[in-house]
Design an enzyme around this catalytic site. Structure first.
Site, PDB file in Angstrom:
ATOM      1  N   HIS A 164       0.855  -1.189   0.000  1.00 39.52           N
ATOM      2  CA  HIS A 164       0.000   0.000   0.000  1.00 39.52           C
ATOM      3  C   HIS A 164       0.886   1.232   0.000  1.00 39.52           C
ATOM      4  O   HIS A 164       1.807   1.355   0.803  1.00 39.52           O
ATOM      5  CB  HIS A 164      -0.916   0.039   1.227  1.00 39.52           C
ATOM      6  CG  HIS A 164      -1.766   1.273   1.246  1.00 39.52           C
ATOM      7  ND1 HIS A 164      -2.950   1.364   0.548  1.00 39.52           N
ATOM      8  CD2 HIS A 164      -1.580   2.476   1.824  1.00 39.52           C
ATOM      9  CE1 HIS A 164      -3.457   2.564   0.710  1.00 39.52           C
ATOM     10  NE2 HIS A 164      -2.641   3.268   1.480  1.00 39.52           N
ATOM     11  N   ASP A 170     -15.379   2.446   6.927  1.00 37.31           N
ATOM     12  CA  ASP A 170     -14.347   3.334   6.387  1.00 37.31           C
ATOM     13  C   ASP A 170     -14.859   4.081   5.160  1.00 37.31           C
ATOM     14  O   ASP A 170     -14.572   5.265   4.979  1.00 37.31           O
ATOM     15  CB  ASP A 170     -13.088   2.547   6.029  1.00 37.31           C
ATOM     16  CG  ASP A 170     -12.066   3.483   5.406  1.00 37.31           C
ATOM     17  OD1 ASP A 170     -11.629   4.405   6.123  1.00 37.31           O
ATOM     18  OD2 ASP A 170     -11.756   3.357   4.210  1.00 37.31           O
ATOM     19  N   ARG A 215     -14.800  12.566   6.169  1.00 39.20           N
ATOM     20  CA  ARG A 215     -13.553  13.263   6.508  1.00 39.20           C
ATOM     21  C   ARG A 215     -13.112  14.171   5.371  1.00 39.20           C
ATOM     22  O   ARG A 215     -12.584  15.263   5.588  1.00 39.20           O
ATOM     23  CB  ARG A 215     -12.455  12.245   6.815  1.00 39.20           C
ATOM     24  CG  ARG A 215     -12.650  11.546   8.157  1.00 39.20           C
ATOM     25  CD  ARG A 215     -11.773  10.319   8.261  1.00 39.20           C
ATOM     26  NE  ARG A 215     -10.383  10.613   8.034  1.00 39.20           N
ATOM     27  CZ  ARG A 215      -9.503   9.778   7.457  1.00 39.20           C
ATOM     28  NH1 ARG A 215      -9.889   8.574   7.080  1.00 39.20           N
ATOM     29  NH2 ARG A 215      -8.255  10.128   7.284  1.00 39.20           N
ATOM     30  N   SER A 230      -7.943   3.740   8.741  1.00 41.58           N
ATOM     31  CA  SER A 230      -8.644   3.646   7.456  1.00 41.58           C
ATOM     32  C   SER A 230      -7.884   2.700   6.512  1.00 41.58           C
ATOM     33  O   SER A 230      -8.453   1.771   5.931  1.00 41.58           O
ATOM     34  CB  SER A 230      -8.741   5.052   6.854  1.00 41.58           C
ATOM     35  OG  SER A 230      -9.069   5.012   5.500  1.00 41.58           O
ATOM     36  N   LYS A 242      -8.834  -1.769   5.760  1.00 40.76           N
ATOM     37  CA  LYS A 242      -9.099  -2.347   4.433  1.00 40.76           C
ATOM     38  C   LYS A 242      -8.078  -3.434   4.110  1.00 40.76           C
ATOM     39  O   LYS A 242      -8.418  -4.483   3.565  1.00 40.76           O
ATOM     40  CB  LYS A 242      -9.062  -1.248   3.373  1.00 40.76           C
ATOM     41  CG  LYS A 242     -10.294  -0.357   3.433  1.00 40.76           C
ATOM     42  CD  LYS A 242     -10.198   0.832   2.505  1.00 40.76           C
ATOM     43  CE  LYS A 242      -9.247   1.873   3.000  1.00 40.76           C
ATOM     44  NZ  LYS A 242      -9.367   3.207   2.473  1.00 40.76           N
TER      45      LYS A 242
HETATM   46  N1  URA Z   1      -6.073   6.528   2.152  1.00 44.36           N
HETATM   47  C1  URA Z   1      -7.020   5.854   2.840  1.00 44.36           C
HETATM   48  O1  URA Z   1      -7.451   4.788   2.434  1.00 44.36           O
HETATM   49  N2  URA Z   1      -7.497   6.417   3.971  1.00 44.36           N
HETATM   50  C2  URA Z   1      -7.048   7.582   4.459  1.00 44.36           C
HETATM   51  O2  URA Z   1      -7.512   8.014   5.491  1.00 44.36           O
HETATM   52  C3  URA Z   1      -6.050   8.266   3.733  1.00 44.36           C
HETATM   53  C4  URA Z   1      -5.573   7.707   2.585  1.00 44.36           C
END
Ligand code: URA
Length: 425
Positions: A84, A163, A170, A185, A189
């Protein structure tokens, strides 16, 4: 246990610590619509201002995972590893990296997103390949992971729905930048996706979310600890995002650059970061002896790329979109390129049509910026520094305004900045 949302908000507002039960309740109640958007906005702002303890972040992440399904990848007969990136400009690394790691015997379940603002999105880039499909259901996802070993697709609706809702909130309430909320967040995932190992590429610099090294390190530490606590072998690299990665910034142009890397060429920094992340993924997945440089050189990674694109309906041989209009910016004096500002180039590419201002906006496959010089390169007056590409010439003026001053030229060659700044495990 039931709480009053206002009490949860007040506790955090006043600098208190939320109990496990309060966290479980508020995340669940928000997902179900019992806690209203305005209440969650206030709580998110209180979290941004007051922070969270490591125990609160861990519980918040667990509650977000529990809001949806957790994928079971046990049908895949190989170890799994994912990567990621916290997002940057010209960051196309997922494209060559996913098939490269698959070619080395580790399956890569890569659930990716779309670009927003000045940072690009992996799915937008891949959608510039005619026929390529981002949406797979869980059965297709697992079957492709088993058969091809590499999947890049959109996260399904069932994964961490808390999320999905909270991130959108947000985005419009100035609460994206809270480290506990970013870490939970991202990690909710990735953990729900079921990967066995995870390598985080935490970007730092003008083109990144995290502008300072201290913030990037804190985010990386928080995410590594969350992954480890959930049984995912997690490692983070802190990497430089003050300059765009590679030469191409956009959608089709980034696919072309990725294919060049898979063919054994491509810009040195893209190759360096792809190999560094591949080694970390292979190591974390228990294959430390695999040789990704060999898989890149002998065409195995390219074969895996072609199989991955075809499996999702794409034609790996299709001609990609090219822009109808180009505008080249040249150097005014002789010298060396001292800096190429990632943020300014990212905004220029976005204004040319490569990115979107709102989630529902379309993106242009052909638009983008192609650098002709990188930091450290010599240049003579009149030679090209970068090229803007778009189908709509009205976009040149705002893009040029964004890019003004992005590339600086000095008399002496600048010191070389390391691409990989630090590693946390
Ligand atoms: N990417 C995400 O998936 N969540 C965040 O809060 C910021 C970047």
């Amino acid at each position: 246990m039931t709480f009053a949302a206002v009490d949860v908000i007040r506790t955090k507002r006043d600098g208190g610590v939320l109990s496990d039960a309060a966290i479980d309740w508020v995340v669940d109640a928000y997902t179900k619509g019992v806690v209203a958007d305005e209440q969650m906005s206030a709580l998110a702002m209180a979290i941004l201002l007051r922070g969270m303890t490591p125990a609160e972040i861990a519980r918040w992440t667990a509650a977000m995972i529990a809001s949806g399904e957790r994928l079971d990848l046990s049908a895949v007969d190989r170890p799994t590893a994912d990567k990621h990136s916290t997002g940057g400009v010209g960051d196309k690394i997922t494209l060559p990296l996913t098939p490269l790691v698959a070619a080395c015997g580790v399956a890569v379940p890569q659930l990716s997103g779309r670009g927003l603002g000045h940072t690009g999105g992996t799915l937008d880039k891949l959608e510039s390949i005619p026929g390529w499909r981002a949406q797979l259901d869980n059965a297709e996802f697992i079957a492709q992971l088993r058969d091809v070993g590499a999947v890049i697709c959109a996260a399904g609706e069932g994964l961490a729905p808390a999320d999905r809702k909270l991130y959108a909130l947000r985005d419009v309430t100035g609460t994206v930048e809270a480290i506990p909320l970013i870490a939970s967040s991202i990690m909710s995932k990735k953990i729900a996706e079921g990967t066995g190992a995870l390598v985080l590429d935490v970007k730092v610099g003008s083109g990144a979310f995290m502008k300072s090294l201290d913030d990037a390190r804190e985010l990386a530490r928080t995410m590594v600890d969350l992954g480890t606590a959930h049984g995912v072998r997690t490692v983070a690299l802190l990497t430089d995002m003050s300059t765009p990665l590679g030469l191409a910034v956009g959608n089709a142009v980034e696919v072309e650059e990725s294919v060049a890397v898979l063919a054994g060429g491509g810009p040195a920094d893209v190759v360096e970061l792809t190999l560094a992340l591949a080694r970390e993924m292979l190591d974390a997945a228990g294959r430390p002896d695999a040789d990704p440089a060999a898989a890149l050189a002998d065409g195995r990674a390219m074969d895996a790329w072609r199989a991955m694109v075809r499996a999702q309906g794409g034609d790996p041989d299709a001609k990609l979109a090219t822009a109808r209009e180009t505008h080249t910016v040249t150097a005014e004096a002789d010298g060396f390129v001292a800096a190429v500002d990632a943020y300014a180039i990212g905004v220029a590419a976005w204004r040319l049509g490569a990115g979107r201002a709102r989630k529902e906006d379309p993106v242009s496959a052909a638009a983008g910026v192609v650098l002709h010089r990188r930091p450290g390169d010599p240049v003579r007056a009149g030679e090209p520094l970068y090229e803007l590409r778009t189908d709509d010439p009205a976009r040149f003026a705002p893009a040029l305004e964004a890019a003004a001053g992005a590339v600086s030229v000095t008399d002496v060659a600048p010191a070389v900045r390391p691409l990989v700044i630090d590693r946390l495990a």
